[in-house]
Design a protein around this motif. Structure first.
Motif, PDB file in Angstrom:
ATOM      1  N   LEU A 148       0.486  18.292  13.978  1.00 28.23           N
ATOM      2  CA  LEU A 148      -0.382  19.387  13.544  1.00 28.23           C
ATOM      3  C   LEU A 148       0.130  19.988  12.238  1.00 28.23           C
ATOM      4  CD1 LEU A 148      -2.676  21.459  14.004  1.00 28.23           C
ATOM      5  CD2 LEU A 148      -1.029  22.786  15.333  1.00 28.23           C
ATOM      6  N   GLU A 149       1.439  20.233  12.151  1.00 21.66           N
ATOM      7  CA  GLU A 149       2.023  20.803  10.931  1.00 21.66           C
ATOM      8  C   GLU A 149       1.822  19.871   9.738  1.00 21.66           C
ATOM      9  OE1 GLU A 149       6.078  21.852  11.748  1.00 21.66           O
ATOM     10  OE2 GLU A 149       5.502  23.514  13.063  1.00 21.66           O
ATOM     11  N   ARG A 150       1.996  18.555   9.941  1.00 22.20           N
ATOM     12  CA  ARG A 150       1.779  17.595   8.857  1.00 22.20           C
ATOM     13  C   ARG A 150       0.323  17.620   8.394  1.00 22.20           C
ATOM     14  NH1 ARG A 150       4.957  14.207  12.070  1.00 22.20           N
ATOM     15  NH2 ARG A 150       3.122  13.063  12.757  1.00 22.20           N
ATOM     16  N   ARG A 151      -0.585  17.711   9.350  1.00 18.25           N
ATOM     17  CA  ARG A 151      -2.013  17.733   9.008  1.00 18.25           C
ATOM     18  C   ARG A 151      -2.349  18.969   8.191  1.00 18.25           C
ATOM     19  NH1 ARG A 151      -7.152  18.659  12.822  1.00 18.25           N
ATOM     20  NH2 ARG A 151      -8.717  18.181  11.266  1.00 18.25           N
ATOM     21  N   ILE A 152      -1.841  20.121   8.598  1.00 14.74           N
ATOM     22  CA  ILE A 152      -2.109  21.362   7.865  1.00 14.74           C
ATOM     23  C   ILE A 152      -1.508  21.291   6.463  1.00 14.74           C
ATOM     24  CG2 ILE A 152      -1.595  23.832   7.788  1.00 14.74           C
ATOM     25  CD1 ILE A 152      -1.759  23.785  10.892  1.00 14.74           C
ATOM     26  N   ARG A 153      -0.265  20.844   6.370  1.00 15.12           N
ATOM     27  CA  ARG A 153       0.404  20.747   5.066  1.00 15.12           C
ATOM     28  C   ARG A 153      -0.356  19.789   4.138  1.00 15.12           C
ATOM     29  NH1 ARG A 153       5.751  19.801   6.379  1.00 15.12           N
ATOM     30  NH2 ARG A 153       6.205  22.008   6.272  1.00 15.12           N
ATOM     31  N   ARG A 154      -0.759  18.631   4.676  1.00 17.00           N
ATOM     32  CA  ARG A 154      -1.501  17.649   3.889  1.00 17.00           C
ATOM     33  C   ARG A 154      -2.825  18.239   3.395  1.00 17.00           C
ATOM     34  NH1 ARG A 154      -2.909  13.502   7.416  1.00 17.00           N
ATOM     35  NH2 ARG A 154      -0.846  13.730   8.289  1.00 17.00           N
ATOM     36  N   PHE A 155      -3.489  18.969   4.274  1.00 19.25           N
ATOM     37  CA  PHE A 155      -4.783  19.564   3.900  1.00 19.25           C
ATOM     38  C   PHE A 155      -4.597  20.598   2.795  1.00 19.25           C
ATOM     39  CE2 PHE A 155      -8.452  22.354   4.322  1.00 19.25           C
ATOM     40  CZ  PHE A 155      -9.479  21.425   4.365  1.00 19.25           C
ATOM     41  N   LEU A 156      -3.546  21.396   2.877  1.00 18.20           N
ATOM     42  CA  LEU A 156      -3.302  22.417   1.868  1.00 18.20           C
ATOM     43  C   LEU A 156      -2.881  21.814   0.535  1.00 18.20           C
ATOM     44  CD1 LEU A 156      -1.577  25.110   4.046  1.00 18.20           C
ATOM     45  CD2 LEU A 156      -3.740  25.343   2.858  1.00 18.20           C
ATOM     46  N   GLU A 157      -2.244  20.661   0.575  1.00 18.71           N
ATOM     47  CA  GLU A 157      -1.763  20.024  -0.655  1.00 18.71           C
ATOM     48  C   GLU A 157      -2.859  19.264  -1.385  1.00 18.71           C
ATOM     49  OE1 GLU A 157       1.463  17.650   0.712  1.00 18.71           O
ATOM     50  OE2 GLU A 157       2.852  19.348   0.825  1.00 18.71           O
ATOM     51  N   THR A 158      -3.947  18.922  -0.691  1.00 17.77           N
ATOM     52  CA  THR A 158      -5.012  18.168  -1.345  1.00 17.77           C
ATOM     53  C   THR A 158      -5.779  19.070  -2.287  1.00 17.77           C
ATOM     54  OG1 THR A 158      -6.543  18.599   0.474  1.00 17.77           O
ATOM     55  CG2 THR A 158      -5.320  16.533   0.533  1.00 17.77           C
ATOM     56  N   ASP A 159      -6.090  18.559  -3.430  1.00 15.95           N
ATOM     57  CA  ASP A 159      -6.848  19.306  -4.423  1.00 15.95           C
ATOM     58  C   ASP A 159      -8.298  18.864  -4.324  1.00 15.95           C
ATOM     59  OD1 ASP A 159      -7.531  20.945  -6.480  1.00 15.95           O
ATOM     60  OD2 ASP A 159      -6.841  19.577  -8.055  1.00 15.95           O
ATOM     61  N   THR A 160      -9.210  19.815  -4.179  1.00 13.22           N
ATOM     62  CA  THR A 160     -10.619  19.464  -4.007  1.00 13.22           C
ATOM     63  C   THR A 160     -11.401  19.550  -5.307  1.00 13.22           C
ATOM     64  OG1 THR A 160     -11.122  21.738  -3.407  1.00 13.22           O
ATOM     65  CG2 THR A 160     -10.682  20.185  -1.608  1.00 13.22           C
ATOM     66  N   THR A 161     -10.743  19.859  -6.420  1.00 15.17           N
ATOM     67  CA  THR A 161     -11.466  19.938  -7.683  1.00 15.17           C
ATOM     68  C   THR A 161     -11.807  18.540  -8.179  1.00 15.17           C
ATOM     69  OG1 THR A 161      -9.379  20.014  -8.887  1.00 15.17           O
ATOM     70  CG2 THR A 161     -10.441  22.117  -8.392  1.00 15.17           C
ATOM     71  N   PRO A 162     -13.029  18.326  -8.721  1.00 15.96           N
ATOM     72  CA  PRO A 162     -13.432  16.973  -9.146  1.00 15.96           C
ATOM     73  C   PRO A 162     -12.738  16.520 -10.413  1.00 15.96           C
ATOM     74  CG  PRO A 162     -15.269  18.542  -9.375  1.00 15.96           C
ATOM     75  CD  PRO A 162     -14.083  19.283  -8.816  1.00 15.96           C
TER      76      PRO A 162
END
Length: 162
Positions: A148-162
């Protein structure tokens, strides 16, 4: 309309009382079932607390149930414009074993689950249109805290800007 001061209600006879146009009928519910359903909470649930602990362990600070956002997300990280929804597998009809469908009153439950799913989709669309990123965490995904912690960290690190 005159009011009877001692009873604080209209002073006309019961036969002359205005009646509602449509009668509402409630299904007979077993007392045990009613007691169980009354104990179901919408916030402060065990799955939600598990996600909050994981976020806190990662050093993130958050807000809970912001009413000014569509759908009142369970957890909000304003700094990252991230809304986290913690869904119970049963209530949101997840495709895991916990997301089973009751065998009694099937029509009612199918209708309820489909409305819940439609509402979830509408809420995510509204939040994304406002520039928020959304993460849905399912109750069945909380067995492994490290994952769960890895998933949250990965999601926060992803940049959604095109």
């Amino acid at each position: 309309v005159r009011f009877n001061a001692t009873l604080l209600r209209p002073a006309w006879p019961a036969e002359a009382m205005p009646r509602p146009s449509a009668k509402v009928r409630f299904a007979e519910v077993e007392p045990g079932r009613s007691a169980l359903m009354s104990r179901i909470r919408s916030s402060g649930t065990k799955p939600e607390i598990a996600v909050r602990r994981a976020l806190h362990a990662l050093g993130f600070r958050f807000r809970l149930h912001r009413r000014d956002l569509p759908g009142k997300p369970d957890i909000v990280l304003p700094k990252y414009r991230l809304a986290i929804f913690v869904h119970g597998c049963f209530w949101h009809a997840h495709t895991c074993p916990r997301g089973f469908k009751p065998k009694s009153n099937v029509e009612f439950w199918e209708d309820k689950f489909s409305k819940n799913r439609e509402r979830d989709v509408r809420t995510l669309r509204k939040l994304r249109s406002l520039g928020w990123r959304c993460l849905t965490v399912w109750e069945c995904q909380l067995t492994d805290t490290a994952k769960l912690e890895r998933r949250i960290r990965r999601f926060l690190e992803t940049d959604t800007t095109p």
